[in-house]
Design an enzyme around this catalytic site. Structure first.
Site, PDB file in Angstrom:
ATOM      1  N   GLN A  81       0.813  -1.200   0.000  1.00 13.83           N
ATOM      2  CA  GLN A  81       0.000   0.000   0.000  1.00 13.83           C
ATOM      3  C   GLN A  81       0.859   1.268   0.000  1.00 13.83           C
ATOM      4  O   GLN A  81       2.060   1.235   0.294  1.00 13.83           O
ATOM      5  CB  GLN A  81      -0.914   0.014   1.222  1.00 13.83           C
ATOM      6  CG  GLN A  81      -2.016  -1.022   1.190  1.00 13.83           C
ATOM      7  CD  GLN A  81      -2.942  -0.882   2.377  1.00 13.83           C
ATOM      8  OE1 GLN A  81      -2.828  -1.629   3.329  1.00 13.83           O
ATOM      9  NE2 GLN A  81      -3.852   0.077   2.320  1.00 13.83           N
ATOM     10  N   HIS A  82       0.205   2.366  -0.335  1.00 13.49           N
ATOM     11  CA  HIS A  82       0.669   3.739  -0.098  1.00 13.49           C
ATOM     12  C   HIS A  82       1.786   4.243  -1.022  1.00 13.49           C
ATOM     13  O   HIS A  82       1.990   5.448  -1.110  1.00 13.49           O
ATOM     14  CB  HIS A  82       1.170   3.919   1.331  1.00 13.49           C
ATOM     15  CG  HIS A  82       0.229   3.486   2.400  1.00 13.49           C
ATOM     16  ND1 HIS A  82      -1.056   3.969   2.501  1.00 13.49           N
ATOM     17  CD2 HIS A  82       0.380   2.597   3.430  1.00 13.49           C
ATOM     18  CE1 HIS A  82      -1.648   3.421   3.548  1.00 13.49           C
ATOM     19  NE2 HIS A  82      -0.813   2.572   4.114  1.00 13.49           N
ATOM     20  N   ASP A 239      -2.413  -4.765  -0.084  1.00 13.29           N
ATOM     21  CA  ASP A 239      -2.074  -6.063   0.500  1.00 13.29           C
ATOM     22  C   ASP A 239      -2.947  -6.445   1.690  1.00 13.29           C
ATOM     23  O   ASP A 239      -3.341  -7.610   1.828  1.00 13.29           O
ATOM     24  CB  ASP A 239      -0.589  -6.136   0.861  1.00 13.29           C
ATOM     25  CG  ASP A 239      -0.101  -4.968   1.698  1.00 13.29           C
ATOM     26  OD1 ASP A 239      -0.928  -4.130   2.132  1.00 13.29           O
ATOM     27  OD2 ASP A 239       1.119  -4.886   1.933  1.00 13.29           O
TER      28      ASP A 239
END
Length: 489
Positions: A81-82, A239
């Site tokens: 992520q991110h 995820d």
């Protein structure tokens, strides 16, 4: 390869260090082929990776799957992520991606929180309060430190978006991963124009948010890919949302993930909004929500303590009166970013094994405190399993296989602990999402049909209130010291 009972699907986990691919029988959940390839990450405060390495790793992992990948009817990507991926007009990376664990944007996180209405504004608008991990803070850091890179950027993507886009040629993302950017409004489930304007990001640079169950596109012909042209591509997800799919968890079922960092989450039907910033109000990949809390110090910190003591990680011994807070990288839950490790109660007769057990206790105490907040996000009116303290905690991640971790979670939680036999849950969740495209099923229902959460259940024991109270007392008494921290640089 033995004959499959149903169509084959591919689930991918593109994580921080590597990309894994599983070819799965959509009828049974049996993994018929797998592959894995690494990629590199820079060290230090700045954590970056070249997105082209992710693509190369995906191609290699699929190549290892052989003919089974060629026969697959659908594919989905689950990813870290991110991360901030910036692309130029040709679709090539402007610079390496800034990853979730790049902490250089912590000042930007604080500034953005202050500039736009404070923590309550952000929690209500996006579900989360900005932290250095979130994409919006990384974009703000890039604008401040590398304005030329921002000017060259013609598309902004998350890691899983980048790979999905290379498969399909389309600019897409999903609600689960979009909810971790900081510029997606959870109330309206759309990009937040006020936040985007504040950070100077044109919404035209962002991908379309594909609805759960919607086809993101089809695979383009590519010489490095084993897929047949026209293979369906699901929207993919982040995820944690993919792992929730992979477990097939129902609303309220608590999950503890023991990795380098620790995470706790539960699917919820209520939209989270925690102004303390401890619980991130993520969306899941189905249409519900995934309140999640994260601790920075988990298996890596405890393993470091074992190494310092010269012990195997399982060489724990019972002991009383010792408190070890393994906050070696600062801590996020509780929010003590400047903290370091702290030991209290050392005696002449204290053994190394007792110190190691105290480190486990300190790490699990933080996780269980975070779990209490996550479960609390459901509210008392939710009639789900989270309200039932007898419901087993699902224990996943690398640490879940360790006896010391299992027994510590069991003792400090007072709950039954279930350890699923299935591994690679992110890739399995992506595979379930791909299977859902073919069957029309809810991907979580697909995973339940595959029985992915099945595993040994450790019966509950009496909760160790004495140890929990001792840790809480040290945390309270040492608060000022922990907040001040130490500067060794």
């Amino acid at each position: 390869m033995s004959a499959a009972e149903g169509p084959l699907v591919v689930g991918v986990d593109t994580s921080t260090q590597s990309t894994k691919a599983l070819v799965v029988d959509a009828a049974t959940g049996r993994v018929v082929a797998s592959g894995q390839a690494p990629h590199t990450v820079t060290s230090g405060a700045g954590r970056e990776s070249d997105p082209r390495q992710w693509w190369d790793a995906l191609c290699e992992a699929l190549r290892q799957c052989g003919q089974a990948a060629h026969e697959a009817a659908a594919v989905s990507i689950g990813g870290q992520q991110h991360g901030l991926v910036t692309l130029d007009e040709r679709g090539e990376p402007v610079r390496p991606a800034l990853l979730w664990n790049d902490v250089r944007s912590a000042p930007q996180a604080r500034r953005l929180t202050e500039e736009l209405g404070g923590a309550k504004f952000w929690a209500e608008r996006t579900g989360s309060v900005p932290a250095a991990s979130f994409t919006v803070t990384k974009w703000a850091w890039l604008a401040e430190h590398e304005p030329d890179a921002v000017r060259a950027t013609k598309a902004v993507r998350l890691p899983h978006d980048y790979l999905t886009g290379r498969l399909t040629g389309q600019a897409t993302t999903d609600r689960g991963d979009a909810s971790g950017t900081g510029w997606w409004a959870s109330g309206t489930e759309s990009y937040d124009e006020e936040i985007l304007a504040h950070v100077g990001l044109d919404p035209a640079l962002l991908p379309r948010v594909v609805r759960p169950g919607e086809v993101a596109g089809t695979v383009r012909a590519h010489p490095d890919l084993p897929f047949s042209k026209g293979t369906l591509v699901a929207c993919g997800t982040g995820d944690n949302a993919a792992a929730a799919l992979g477990l097939g968890v129902r609303p309220g079922t608590p999950v503890l993930s023991l990795g380098t960092s620790g995470t706790v989450y539960a699917v919820s039907r209520r939209r989270p909004a925690d102004p303390t910033g401890i619980v991130a109000g993520f969306a899941d990949a189905r249409g519900d929500w995934l309140p999640l809390a994260c601790t920075l110090n988990c298996t890596l910190a405890v393993d470091r303590v074992a190494t310092l003591l010269g012990l195997d990680r399982e060489a724990v011994e019972p002991g009383r009166g010792i408190t070890f807070l393994p906050f070696l990288d600062g801590e996020r839950t509780p929010n003590l970013p400047n903290a370091s490790g702290l030991l209290h109660g050392l005696r002449h007769d204290t053994t190394g094994g007792q110190l190691l057990q105290a480190a486990y206790d300190g790490a699990v105490h933080s996780l269980l405190g975070a779990l209490d907040r996550v479960v609390g996000e459901d509210g008392e009116d939710e009639k789900d399993e989270a309200a039932d303290p007898s419901a087993p905690l699902l224990l996943i991640g690398g640490g879940a296989r360790g006896t010391a971790w299992q027994q510590t979670v069991r003792r400090l939680s007072g709950r039954a602990v279930q350890v699923p036999e299935a591994r690679e849950l992110v890739a399995l969740g992506a595979a379930a999402q791909a299977a859902g495209l073919l069957t029309g099923e809810d991907p979580a229902a697909v995973a339940r049909r595959w029985d992915t959460a099945a595993g040994r259940v450790l019966e509950p024991v009496e909760r160790d209130e004495e140890t929990l109270a001792g840790i809480a007392g040290v945390l309270s008494d040492a608060a000022q010291l922990l907040e001040r921290g130490t500067d060794t640089r």
